[in-house]
Design a protein around this motif. Structure first.
Motif, PDB file in Angstrom:
ATOM      1  N   THR A   1      54.499  32.584  68.822  1.00 30.91           N
ATOM      2  CA  THR A   1      55.300  33.750  69.193  1.00 30.91           C
ATOM      3  C   THR A   1      56.393  33.410  70.208  1.00 30.91           C
ATOM      4  O   THR A   1      57.211  34.270  70.526  1.00 30.91           O
ATOM      5  CB  THR A   1      54.416  34.868  69.797  1.00 30.91           C
ATOM      6  OG1 THR A   1      53.916  34.453  71.073  1.00 30.91           O
ATOM      7  CG2 THR A   1      53.245  35.191  68.870  1.00 30.91           C
TER       8      THR A   1
ATOM      9  N   THR B   1      60.719  33.675  69.573  1.00 32.09           N
ATOM     10  CA  THR B   1      61.306  34.930  69.109  1.00 32.09           C
ATOM     11  C   THR B   1      62.822  34.972  69.264  1.00 32.09           C
ATOM     12  O   THR B   1      63.546  35.328  68.328  1.00 32.09           O
ATOM     13  CB  THR B   1      60.675  36.123  69.861  1.00 32.09           C
ATOM     14  OG1 THR B   1      59.265  36.113  69.663  1.00 32.09           O
ATOM     15  CG2 THR B   1      61.256  37.438  69.356  1.00 32.09           C
ATOM     16  N   GLU B   2      63.328  34.609  70.423  1.00 31.88           N
ATOM     17  CA  GLU B   2      64.772  34.709  70.667  1.00 31.88           C
ATOM     18  C   GLU B   2      65.554  33.778  69.756  1.00 31.88           C
ATOM     19  O   GLU B   2      66.625  34.143  69.247  1.00 31.88           O
ATOM     20  CB  GLU B   2      65.078  34.414  72.134  1.00 31.88           C
ATOM     21  CG  GLU B   2      64.627  35.500  73.096  1.00 31.88           C
ATOM     22  CD  GLU B   2      65.297  36.841  72.836  1.00 31.88           C
ATOM     23  OE1 GLU B   2      66.483  36.846  72.429  1.00 31.88           O
ATOM     24  OE2 GLU B   2      64.647  37.881  73.037  1.00 31.88           O
TER      25      GLU B   2
ATOM     26  N   GLU C   1      64.616  32.727  66.771  1.00 36.97           N
ATOM     27  CA  GLU C   1      64.510  33.264  65.416  1.00 36.97           C
ATOM     28  C   GLU C   1      65.449  34.456  65.227  1.00 36.97           C
ATOM     29  O   GLU C   1      66.152  34.549  64.210  1.00 36.97           O
ATOM     30  CB  GLU C   1      63.064  33.677  65.151  1.00 36.97           C
ATOM     31  CG  GLU C   1      62.096  32.506  65.115  1.00 36.97           C
ATOM     32  CD  GLU C   1      60.641  32.894  65.327  1.00 36.97           C
ATOM     33  OE1 GLU C   1      59.817  31.985  65.517  1.00 36.97           O
ATOM     34  OE2 GLU C   1      60.343  34.101  65.300  1.00 36.97           O
TER      35      GLU C   1
ATOM     36  N   ARG D   1      57.815  42.097  68.678  1.00 36.80           N
ATOM     37  CA  ARG D   1      58.631  41.109  69.393  1.00 36.80           C
ATOM     38  C   ARG D   1      60.006  40.909  68.761  1.00 36.80           C
ATOM     39  O   ARG D   1      61.018  40.842  69.492  1.00 36.80           O
ATOM     40  CB  ARG D   1      57.891  39.778  69.508  1.00 36.80           C
ATOM     41  CG  ARG D   1      57.497  39.104  68.216  1.00 36.80           C
ATOM     42  CD  ARG D   1      56.536  37.943  68.448  1.00 36.80           C
ATOM     43  NE  ARG D   1      56.181  37.259  67.220  1.00 36.80           N
ATOM     44  CZ  ARG D   1      56.759  36.154  66.778  1.00 36.80           C
ATOM     45  NH1 ARG D   1      57.732  35.596  67.488  1.00 36.80           N
ATOM     46  NH2 ARG D   1      56.372  35.575  65.658  1.00 36.80           N
ATOM     47  N   HIS D   2      60.101  40.840  67.436  1.00 35.40           N
ATOM     48  CA  HIS D   2      61.410  40.685  66.814  1.00 35.40           C
ATOM     49  C   HIS D   2      62.213  41.979  66.895  1.00 35.40           C
ATOM     50  O   HIS D   2      63.418  41.952  67.167  1.00 35.40           O
ATOM     51  CB  HIS D   2      61.254  40.266  65.350  1.00 35.40           C
ATOM     52  CG  HIS D   2      60.678  38.898  65.175  1.00 35.40           C
ATOM     53  ND1 HIS D   2      59.364  38.692  64.810  1.00 35.40           N
ATOM     54  CD2 HIS D   2      61.225  37.664  65.333  1.00 35.40           C
ATOM     55  CE1 HIS D   2      59.140  37.385  64.730  1.00 35.40           C
ATOM     56  NE2 HIS D   2      60.235  36.737  65.046  1.00 35.40           N
TER      57      HIS D   2
ATOM     58  N   CYS E   1      56.515  35.982  59.864  1.00 40.09           N
ATOM     59  CA  CYS E   1      55.275  35.466  60.448  1.00 40.09           C
ATOM     60  C   CYS E   1      54.037  36.104  59.827  1.00 40.09           C
ATOM     61  O   CYS E   1      53.060  36.394  60.512  1.00 40.09           O
ATOM     62  CB  CYS E   1      55.290  35.664  61.964  1.00 40.09           C
ATOM     63  SG  CYS E   1      54.121  34.617  62.834  1.00 40.09           S
TER      64      CYS E   1
END
Length: 259
Positions: free
Chosen positions: A23, A26-27, A29, A54-55, A118
């Motif tokens: 995880t 995230t940034e 991705e 998170r996304h 994910c």
């Protein structure tokens, strides 16, 4: 809403889900997806299988309106906590996104783009059902296609069958007939309490992803090899955990219905 085996796993994990190393990217991705999908402030994005958000939260901080859906009440509650402006979260079954179109017009062709990352929804088979009945990925992708506006884009990550076979661990198994990876593992809640559980994940080849996309009315544009926190325009290989499908709903489609 039908029960899903992952709900018990998510309920136990809670916020501890965000401690797992996969995880942490995230940034990176989201930055890649914003560029790859051509997203900008004011665009509307659907995050299917959003988990704790998170996304979706990272997209909202960039001025993008995001609706995240997940079957886990625990994850949806976490996602809603101090959510940034522009991010909303709903408990919904990704296997039946079409049901939301009757009550929320955004799900009837109102999204500029969609993501499912994910294995949050795409790639979670039903191990108790038959080979075809237990594979809901087609229904998930069809629901996503129906939620896109004509011309809208989608990014879906999927476990690589090549990677799973190449690096299969002794304690795990791979069902070659179904293309399903099975893992018996232990997950811990925020207090460290352990739960021994099974995890099943569908695995894919680039060809299969393209064929599935076309079957629900999406036109594949690319399939990239990626790993968490390492999204890039990388041709398919056997060295990265996942494939990232980029596909588009044809501009001439009728809103609200895939194909």
């Amino acid at each position: 809403m039908a029960d899903h085996w992952f709900e018990a796993v998510a309920a136990h994990l809670g916020a501890a889900y965000l401690r797992y190393s996969f995880t942490y990217g995230t940034e990176q991705e989201v930055g890649f997806l914003v560029e790859e999908l051509g997203l900008g402030p004011g665009d509307r994005v659907l995050d299917v299988g959003c988990g704790p958000g998170r996304h979706a939260r990272a997209l909202a901080r960039r001025g993008i309106e995001v609706v995240g859906v997940d079957i886990s009440e625990t994850f949806v509650a976490l996602a809603r906590t101090d959510a940034p402006v522009g991010a909303t979260f709903l408990r919904a079954d990704a296997r039946d996104l079409g049901a939301l179109a009757a009550v929320d017009p955004r799900f009837a062709g109102g999204f500029d783009a969609a993501v499912s990352l994910c294995q949050g929804a795409f790639g979670l088979p039903d191990p108790t059902a038959g080979v075809l009945a237990g594979e809901p990925d087609g229904a998930v992708l069809a629901g996503i296609a129906g939620a896109l506006r004509p011309g809208g884009c989608v990014a879906v990550s999927a476990f690589s069958a090549y990677f799973q076979l190449r690096y299969l661990e002794e304690r795990n198994t791979f069902d070659a007939d179904r293309g399903v990876h099975h893992e018996r593992t232990v997950v811990r809640d925020p207090a460290g309490s352990e739960l021994e559980t099974d995890l099943w994940t569908s695995c894919w080849t680039p060809r299969e992803l393209r064929l599935l996309a076309r079957s629900v009315g999406l036109e594949p544009e690319a399939v990239w090899s990626v790993s968490p926190g390492e999204y890039a325009r990388r041709p398919p290989d056997a060295d990265h955990h996942e494939f990232l499908l980029i596909a588009r709903r044809p501009a001439g489609d009728v809103p609200g219905a895939p194909g």
